[in-house]
Write an enzyme that holds these catalytic residues in place. Sequence first.
Site, short mmCIF file in Angstrom:
data_model
loop_
_atom_site.label_atom_id
_atom_site.label_comp_id
_atom_site.label_asym_id
_atom_site.label_seq_id
_atom_site.Cartn_x
_atom_site.Cartn_y
_atom_site.Cartn_z
CG ASP A 187 42.78 -11.45 -35.07
OD1 ASP A 187 42.52 -10.29 -35.42
OD2 ASP A 187 42.93 -12.38 -35.86
CE1 TYR A 188 38.36 -12.41 -28.68
CE2 TYR A 188 39.33 -11.10 -26.93
CZ TYR A 188 38.85 -12.30 -27.38
OH TYR A 188 38.84 -13.38 -26.55
#
Lengths: 134, 739
Positions: free
Chosen positions: B398-399
């Site tokens: 979830d970057y």
Amino acid sequence: MVNLSGNVMFRRLHNATFVEWLVLLLGVVITLVGVAFVIGGVDLAMLGGSFYYAICGLVLLAGGVFIILGRTIGAFLYLGALAYTWVWSVWEVGFSPIDLLPRAFGPTLLGILVALSIPVLRRQDVRFSNKGAV
Amino acid sequence: MRRPYLLATVASLALTTLPFAAHAQFAPAGAGGPPSASIPGPGKADEPARDAPPDPSYFAGPSPYAPQAPGVNAANLPDMDSIDASALPAMVQQQSASPAREDWATYGHDDNQTRYSPLDQITPENVSRLEVAFIYHTGSYPRPGQVNKWAAETTPIKVGDGLYMCSAQNDIIKLDPTTGKQIWRHNLNVKYESIPYTAACKGVTYFTSSQVPEGQPCHNRIIEGTLDMRLVEVDAATGEFCPTFGHGGQVNLMQGMGESVPGFVAMTVPPMVVNGVVVVNHEVLDGQRRWAPSGVVRGYDAESGKFVWAWDVKRPDDHSQPTGNNHYSRGTPNSWAAMTGDNALGQVYVPTGNSAGDYFSGYRSPEENAVSTSIVALDVKTGSPRWVYQTTRKDVWDYDMGSQVTMMDMPTPDGQTVPAIIVPTKRGQTFVLDRRTGKSILPVVERPAPAGNVPGDTRAPTQPWSVGMPALRMPELQEKDMWGMSPLDQLYCRIKFRKAHYVGEFTPPSLDKPWIMYPGDNGGSDWGSMAYDPQSGILIANWNASPMYAQLITRRKADSLKLMPIDDVHYKPGAGGSAEGNGPMAGTPYAITIAPFWDPFTRMLCHKPPYGMITAIDMKHGQKVLWQHPLGTARANGPWGLPTGLPWEIGTPNNGGSVITKGGLVFIGAATDNLIRAIDERTGKVLWSHVLPGGGQANPMTYEANGRQYVAIMAGGHHFMMTPISDQMVVFALPKDTN
């Protein structure tokens, strides 16, 4: 005179009993911390982590039980564990206050209470050995 | 005497050991407040096959090919026609191209999105005299019985005689910039059900028409994208819908999206107008299902609202609207962050996120893998990518790209300048790219990354590191970084650390035991973006170091936890499956359990502070750090969420960006101490602060009106940051007797 000194004696004993109960409570707290250290510390050591908690936990456990039993040796065991805590803390993180906070702050506060309890324990020691002698 | 003592000891031991043992085995998070995920721990990702679920499809959600239910088109608008890009009228120069000195003409101040204002009435010398000029109440906050999903995150814009803003639920508002008096308000009646992860409206866009003459209604317009997926245009003077735009001023952005439910997809950022095309992107709720609605990015005619193009990742050569029962490709990477328009090059910089089913990448297509967690430069006439710069390959952490990129002229050693963009990331790696080519101007190296832990899901062999810019991150975690109030919670966190996989930033997802994601999905730079002073060349970045603790779980385990996507008919709000917490990831083999890496008992993060920082980087002289210090005091934070009242600058998590002024000041809220502060741009010294009525999780802005400089911040708070929610926008100015 006898009555008067008996009254004083009674009051001293009464006060002493209250302080003794406080020291007992301190011993219980230290014992519980020791148990937590041993259980968690063994878990941590088996996961490849620090051995400090398991080792320190054993000393704390012994110290706590001796304080509960009214033995001065318990206080010295605690102070030994505290010295070990400081040496280990400084070895692990140096003199960084933010890192020393979780490691040494609480144990040092407890250590002051333990040091204050030594005279009380000494008195109990005497009584204990007197009883033992009788 | 000894026997009772011993009895007491044994009894106390028995009483207290059990809870501790339970605590050590990952005690569940406290009930109530978000997020309340509990991580199963080693060997517990799968539930024993005791009770098979009654129906395998019970938790799977409807078919991705199911027709769209009527209510999903919130205003029940007819479909929009298409228009060829060649038929678009030429755009007149917009206010944001070179804003008047006293204005703040677009979300990031100007077309370059610098967050720099040339105002200098407020200076380091007089800033301590700043006082509240006025407060405006938007009226949007959780009502009794509603789950707190609020974080307004709003930044007003100021053009001419108006301060334009939106409420957290998209009501559009024009205020008198000197008094805060409401000039008009257009209520859009966005329903509570349409709120996705967060009720946020980061801002509105000011647009000047080339077709409607000056003095006529809708010559100047306010454009907004809504939580319920409408694109609306209203007259800047009156607030009335613009009748020539879309259908009576509105366009239904759910057209072509296929099956969905309210709250699954939403717009929270201001649309971007580039060469007459209004470009819209939208968020898709994380963690729900592999075949979530599309992450398509679309362009519409800013004058008429007619459809111009779509960038649909899996239909790279088809830029048209789907017809009949067709829909945009499902599950493709979505883009929820504010975009940046480049009128000179005719392109828009789109920050992309991840394909749906975030923590399992095994089912992603090569087209998706090529553009996820990237900056994509789209041609605003065609919707085709001109270049793609990927900041994380095959992202399962979830970057996603949360920041708006900033345009600047980057000096080169030979005295020339290169048209560049500054690309912040959640990893704390900041990339500086040539706008024309998408090539990095500063050195970037590929470093090996760990292999995958999950069958059927391989990881990229290398990841890019922007070594030419200072890294906005802390060193990798070690056991000795675990923190707490006492040795006991420190011990708990050490065990928790050792029970998880952790081999640095790219530790792959795992099923057998938890894994640690650090910097994490709230780490590095997020939607607050960065502020850049083109005069001094100083770049201001605030950033986070907040690890997450996650574990994949099997489908069977997920079903036993009743995790289901938001569009499942059995879905109940607040019953699990919400974004940023446990997610069903339906349609993939696994679901996700995720929580901050914290002690759920004390609600303190497991590692030592600082958790939030602010850094000044000199972009003109070798990208050196000028100053850097923790951002946020402990005054409103502490164990069990109790405020300590301490002024100690511990460095709290922060959300929301900064403003730089020519006066030499940086204004920023962001931290969870609910303060807005003024920082000396040159030294980093905090010169002034003020307690806000709610969390300052919004980008502040500044403007001038009637010769007086104002600083505005939405003190809306943030549900995930656990700061107080309010509906108040607070505006500061120097006392009138100054000068």
